[in-house]
Write an enzyme that holds these catalytic residues in place. Structure first.
Site, PDB file in Angstrom:
ATOM      1  N   CYS A 130      51.473  47.730   1.299  1.00 50.21           N
ATOM      2  CA  CYS A 130      52.562  46.836   0.918  1.00 50.21           C
ATOM      3  C   CYS A 130      52.148  45.866  -0.174  1.00 50.21           C
ATOM      4  CB  CYS A 130      53.076  46.097   2.143  1.00 50.21           C
ATOM      5  SG  CYS A 130      53.576  47.238   3.450  1.00 50.21           S
ATOM      6  N   HIS A 142      62.338  45.144   1.736  1.00 52.25           N
ATOM      7  CA  HIS A 142      60.912  45.441   1.576  1.00 52.25           C
ATOM      8  C   HIS A 142      60.687  46.906   1.199  1.00 52.25           C
ATOM      9  CE1 HIS A 142      56.670  45.221   1.923  1.00 52.25           C
ATOM     10  NE2 HIS A 142      56.526  45.516   3.192  1.00 52.25           N
ATOM     11  N   CYS A 199      62.292  41.721  12.149  1.00 52.47           N
ATOM     12  CA  CYS A 199      61.531  42.721  11.380  1.00 52.47           C
ATOM     13  C   CYS A 199      62.192  42.939  10.022  1.00 52.47           C
ATOM     14  CB  CYS A 199      61.516  44.063  12.114  1.00 52.47           C
ATOM     15  SG  CYS A 199      60.951  43.933  13.831  1.00 52.47           S
TER      16      CYS A 199
END
Lengths: 388, 388
Positions: free
Chosen positions: B86, B333, B209
């Protein structure tokens, strides 16, 4: 930018190890060997770079460098994965060189590693298809043997290169590999054996193609300020050049414009000419590739690469020694490991430590590594020139 | 090393686009926007760096950068894929910064991109498992929600952090996202809604999340020598620090040693203290992560991160604005894109162009991005500090 030197190298044996060792263990062995060769301890290493393609069989891409380097006590420092297909670890090597040359670090560790064995063909093709445009060439089933089969046909058509000349590249590189303890296929082959091996993509048969290998290779590089603190035989990095493909600009696939451009810049940066190169590790993923790249690197005139092989000019101690290690064809091709494995061979040769395959008086070596292939051109080409 | 500036940024909207656009098209849009913002033409770009994890759904890792950048006319130059989970594009940004600071290039393009939508859960878990030790944690099913659930439990146990405080992070970031046209989930949520959303890994429920997103972000950086040729508002890169995990050294999972170490070095390099930071984009992959990282970055005392959220200190124009963009939780994300997307937000804020979510008088911004997680510690942590 500061001068940077290779102060140590190390490898695993290349081969097929379906169950063990994995990425971590192979990476550990290569890093350990390179660090021992460089006489450095883990605390000397200020950064790590890892070239790995990943996603192939048990080859973990993400975190592979961290996991492998941690095995030899290198942790906490910046560790960066670089991925440019089969040129992944030559790219990693270059990024490490840039950072050390910039003055950010004095000592860096570069690892190339790949675990390919045991993957079903269908999954291997899927993984490899990402080395081209997955949505176009991948979907069309445009595999690398297919591409290089067409390249070979064009080269034969344009220049009269013969099927036997292709085979002779395989014969030479397998012969060299018999003198390399790290080689995957250290076995002599003959022209007849190459021609008689199963057809893969006409005119390329099995022994015209590099194998699917597992393995790892590592190098420790250091700034000129500290290199001699660790070794009496630092090998200078004269330049590390990288180019990407321009796509669709290559109308003639018997030459790779990306190699021509990279070579031109590399020779200029190193203030050298092709004739100054004593030995080169060239990206011989297929026999035709070595012939073609030898021409594009300026070692022979365009179209004369086949003849040069036939006349022994690329043998050890020929006009220019090509792939003394056995190359991808016979040393093997664990994709992420190949770039740094080429550096290992050059360093051993330039230090006069290459044993039976030693090139006499080798002073300057060149590594040529390519990754990916799309829209008629290479994705990445790295050329690194080292000097004793 | 030379001073380096961000001279242009651009993004796509983050979201779920199961069929189209793909990596190439999203990358094209982000690169085009950044190049237009920077007032550069393709021939000004001397190198490309691309952060992409790949292997996730239709996300091509190898060649993704080349294919996307070619869409905007950037080809031929060195293009390097960096992958650190990430933190892939924050790593790519840092490598570009090193190369420009070294004097190798004057202008470089950095792209972060990922295409995640539409992947079956089983395959997503397999892809994501490579962000930890695949052979150990992957095989054990040690998923990221599982890890951060344990982190949350420990933080609550040690410091009395409450379930409601976790939820308030999600509420704040979703609120910020309503003011961000690029956000994946620009919708208000309440504490009740967060608490009532499906349980994922106790105590974290769905709205604790970050989502699975598609998207791309790009930045153009330039040396101090040329930056003002292109823009009147160059944003200075004060430092870009990277650390890797030390593994097994973290006995207390309520603090991430990797963030503490990276922050310490970043503040020293930038000659700043935490109190000097006006706004930060913090890696809020889960609500607990933002609380924990805010502490480890020195914005609040250890254990007081939950209280700080409750008291509004991390809201826009609070003591320190955290994730004005909506963060990973609400902006979304797309893993490879996140690092550069954080840079985009900081640049817009520091130029005073962030519209309704503008932080008043923002002068100094910090981006904190993490990738991978293994053996009890982060794989990679990047901290970048920018100044108006």
């Amino acid at each position: 930018m500061r001068d940077v030197y290779v102060i140590g190298v190390g490898m695993t044996k290349f081969g097929n190890f379906p169950t063990w060792p994995g990425v971590k263990e192979m990476g550990e062995e290569a890093c350990f060997n390179a660090m021992k060769d460089a006489n450095v301890t883990p605390k000397d290493i200020e950064a790590g770079y890892c070239g790995v393609v990943g996603g192939i069989g048990r080859s973990q891409g993400p975190l592979a460098g961290n996991l492998a380097m941690k095995q030899v006590g290198v942790a906490g420092v910046p560790i960066t994965r670089c991925e440019n297909g089969c040129a992944s670890s030559s790219t990693a090597f270059r990024e490490a060189w840039i950072a050390v040359a910039a003055g950010l670090y004095d000592v860096a560790l570069v690892l190339g590693v790949e675990k390919m064995a045991g993957l079903p063909t269908r999954m291997m093709l899927k993984a490899m298809s990402q080395g081209s445009d997955m949505e176009i060439e991948g979907a069309m089933g445009m595999t690398f043997p297919g591409v290089f089969g067409m390249v070979a046909m064009r080269h034969m058509h344009n220049y009269g290169t013969t099927r036997e000349q292709l085979a002779l590249v395989s014969v030479k590189n397998h012969h060299n590999a018999t003198m390399n303890p790290h080689a995957h296929y250290p076995k002599e082959v003959t022209v007849e054996k190459v021609l008689g091996s199963p057809m893969i993509a006409y005119p390329l048969s099995l022994l015209d193609c590099c194998p699917v290998s597992d393995g790892a290779a590592a190098a420790v590089i250091a700034s000129g300020d500290v290199a001699r603190k660790y070794t009496d035989t630092p090998i200078k990095i004269l330049t590390a050049v990288q180019k990407s493909g321009t796509f669709l600009d290559t109308l003639d696939i018997s030459t790779f414009d990306i190699t021509v451009r990279a070579a031109k810049e590399a020779y200029r940066a190193a203030r050298l000419e092709p004739k100054d190169i004593d030995l080169a590790e060239v990206h011989d993923c297929f026999t035709i590739a070595e012939i073609l790249h030898n021409e594009d690197l300026g070692f022979f005139k365009k179209g004369e690469g086949g003849k040069a092989v036939e006349e022994g000019e690329t043998e050890i101690n020929g006009k220019v020694t090509i792939n003394a290690s056995g190359g991808l064809l016979a040393k093997g091709h664990p994709v992420g490991a190949t770039g740094v494995a080429q550096i290992c061979e050059l360093v051993w040769q330039l230090r006069g430590e290459a044993g039976a395959r030693q090139v006499d008086g080798a002073e300057i070596g060149l590594a040529h590594c390519m990754g990916n292939f799309s829209h008629g051109d290479g994705g990445t080409c790295n050329i690194t020139i080292l000097k004793r």
